[in-house]
Structure formats: C-alpha cells, structure tokens
Design an enzyme around this catalytic site. Structure first.
Site, PDB file in Angstrom:
ATOM      1  N   GLU A 116     -17.701  -6.116   0.261  1.00 55.38           N
ATOM      2  CA  GLU A 116     -18.069  -7.062   1.569  1.00 55.38           C
ATOM      3  C   GLU A 116     -18.247  -8.748   1.586  1.00 55.38           C
ATOM      4  O   GLU A 116     -17.781  -9.524   1.829  1.00 55.38           O
ATOM      5  CB  GLU A 116     -19.258  -6.711   3.204  1.00 55.38           C
ATOM      6  CG  GLU A 116     -18.614  -5.626   3.771  1.00 55.38           C
ATOM      7  CD  GLU A 116     -19.377  -4.777   4.981  1.00 55.38           C
ATOM      8  OE1 GLU A 116     -19.094  -5.377   5.695  1.00 55.38           O
ATOM      9  OE2 GLU A 116     -20.768  -3.780   4.404  1.00 55.38           O
ATOM     10  N   GLU A 136     -18.487   3.748   3.138  1.00 51.47           N
ATOM     11  CA  GLU A 136     -19.360   3.946   4.323  1.00 51.47           C
ATOM     12  C   GLU A 136     -18.391   4.920   4.733  1.00 51.47           C
ATOM     13  O   GLU A 136     -19.330   6.172   5.882  1.00 51.47           O
ATOM     14  CB  GLU A 136     -18.903   2.462   5.404  1.00 51.47           C
ATOM     15  CG  GLU A 136     -19.121   2.145   4.327  1.00 51.47           C
ATOM     16  CD  GLU A 136     -19.489   0.686   3.829  1.00 51.47           C
ATOM     17  OE1 GLU A 136     -17.802   1.106   2.920  1.00 51.47           O
ATOM     18  OE2 GLU A 136     -19.573  -0.816   4.029  1.00 51.47           O
TER      19      GLU A 136
END
Ligand code: 1HE
Length: 263
Positions: A116, A136
């Site tokens: 990210e 995740e």
C-alpha cells in the site's frame, strides 16, 4: 544539508536535491508501526524547499512487511480501527498528493501495508528479489492504507481478489508484467536507479511537477469532458510560466537536450 528524522525507525538524509528516507526496522522486516506512518507523513510534508524529490527504501532483506501486527493484537475497537486506517490514509495521501515526486525501491517482501505504501509512490523500482502479497486475506483483516483504492488501479481488481482470496504472491517479474512497478532491476541496483530517476524528476519545472502529481491522476479518473477541460486549463497555466517559456526558447536555440531514444 541535514534533515532530522521524526522517528527512530526512519532514517533520512539528503543527496543534493533528493531526500532518501529509509525504513529502518529490519529486525521486524520494516513492519510499519503508528510512529513510522506518522513520521513518514511529517517527513514528506516538511522537507526543506531545496529538496525536490524523495526516494523511499528499506533496510535489510525486505522493503516492508506491512502493518505491525502487534498493534492489532488487542481488544477489537471499531472506532480505533477507523481512526487507525484514516491515519494511514492521511499519511499516504500526503505522499501521493504532496509537493514532491516520490520513488520507492522494492526488494524482498512488499506485502500488505508495504505494498500500500509503495502504491502511494509515483515510481516503483523493483529488484528481482521483490515479492508482492496481500496477506490481509489470510490474517482475517482487510486493506486499510488506501490499498483497495490504489492497488486495483495498478494491477486490476481480479488480480487483487486472487491475491487476497488465495494468498498468492507475485514475483517481481509477474508484478512488473501486471503493472505493480515501472522498473525491474537486478538485486542491489534499485537504489542507484531510484536516485538517478529522482534527480531527473527534481529537474522538472515546478508547474509541470504540480500538474503531474496533482492534475494528471484526477484527470485520468474524471469523466472525459471534465478531463479535457481540466487538461486545457492546466496546460495553459503551465505554459504561461516563465520557466516554460525559457525551456522552450532553449530548445529552439538548440541549447536543450533532444528526446533520447530508449537504450
Ligand atoms: C512482524 C511482521 C509484521 C514480521 N508485524 N511483526 N503483514 C504480514 O502478514 C506479513 C507478515 N510477515 C511475514 O510474512 C514474514 O515476516 C516476511 C515474509 C515479511 C519475512 O519473513 P522472514 O522469515 O524474513 O522473517 P520472520 O522470521 O517472519 O520475521 C522476523 C521478525 O519480524 C519476527 O519477530 P521476532 O520477534 O520473532 O524476531 C516477526 O514476528 C516480525 N514481523 N512481519 C509484526 N507485519 C493499514 S492496514 C495494512 C494491513 C497489513 O499490512 S496486513 C499484513 C501484515
């Protein structure tokens, strides 16, 4: 020029007009704790005006293992979770939509929040050791650092879904083919290339740099008629700048470099 680091897990120094920010928490694979995320935001927002481009890289064998999972290992707290995610958003927005072009050097793990972070930078240089993943999915959580907005725009929603649902890792070659990075170089060659690219980006005229960082991504996402109008306005603003006039005159007087053929 010396630049103070706001956080012990980040180190920073200037190389001419380029600031090099290093994630310096190798024992935890540069996993990002709150202080590091806030520190990144403080740094990119307060670099001296002489700095005209930034390189972000990681110490040790990995770029970044994502969120420091130690920070989510506690009582679930809905409001705290939202606050945490919004804090990452603000920091990464300031990287993507700040004053300066930012180039990341990716090696080893570029995973979760590390991916990210990389996605918020403007140019990504991957070394062959780099691997990209979104664990995740496996941890029972979700992207929280703006990745669900940025990463599908780089590599497409289907591949992000595949990575999150199955735990698939992309090799550096696969990531390059998918659009996760613009450059792929041998191990150990990433930082030198990133600094070279940053020096070039540092030489761009101020208004062009503003347009590339702030206007271009908005135009690309706008409906075409708004995009064309915004482009016309932005082009007109840029070309009225004295710097643009001087650069065009230099070209016409044969004093500026010609466009180079690719190597
Ligand atoms: C960590 C973290 C971390 C390592 N938070 N401590 N990110 C992940 O799910 C990735 C988790 N990490 C890994 O899968 C691996 O560590 C790596 C592939 C990155 C590197 O493997 P390796 O074998 O080199 O290192 P290691 O032995 O797994 O880890 C070394 C130490 O770093 C170890 O601590 P130690 O005290 O036992 O030495 C690990 O616990 C620690 N460590 N990664 C905390 N991430 C805004 S939302 C974003 C959401 C996310 O980013 S979720 C994805 C989180």
């Amino acid at each position: 020029m010396s630049i103070l680091s706001p956080c012990p897990d980040l180190s920073v120094h200037a190389d001419g007009a380029v600031a090099l920010i290093r994630l310096s928490r190798p024992a935890k694979r540069n996993a990002l704790n709150e202080a590091m995320v806030a520190g990144l935001q403080t740094l990119v927002s307060s670099l001296p005006t002489e700095i005209r481009a930034v390189v972000i890289h990681g110490e040790g064998d990995h770029f970044c293992a994502g969120l420091d999972l130690g920070e989510v290992d506690g009582e679930p707290d809905l409001a705290g979770g939202i606050r945490h995610s919004l804090g990452w958003h603000r920091a990464f927005q300031d990287i993507q939509f700040g004053r300066l072009p930012v180039i990341s050097v990716l090696h080893g793990a570029v995973v979760g929040g590390g991916f990210e972070l990389a996605a918020a930078t403007h140019i990504r240089v991957a070394e062959r050791s780099a691997f990209f993943a979104l664990p995740e999915g496996q941890r029972g959580i979700f992207l929280g650092g703006g990745g669900s907005v940025r990463i599908p725009r780089l590599i497409g929603t289907p591949l992000v879904q595949d990575m999150m649902l199955t735990g698939r890792s992309l090799s550096a070659t696969e990531a390059k083919a998918a659009g996760a990075c613009q450059y792929l170089v041998d191990d150990g060659a990433g930082l030198a290339l990133a600094v070279e690219l940053a020096q070039k980006a540092a030489g761009i005229a101020d208004m062009t740099r503003f347009a590339v960082i702030h206007a271009l991504p908005r135009i690309a996402e706008a409906d075409p008629s708004t995009g064309y109008l915004t482009e016309a306005l932005m082009a007109s603003v840029a070309q009225t700048m004295p710097e643009a006039k001087a650069r065009v005159r230099d070209f016409l007087a044969k004093k500026a470099a010609r466009v180079a053929r690719p190597d």
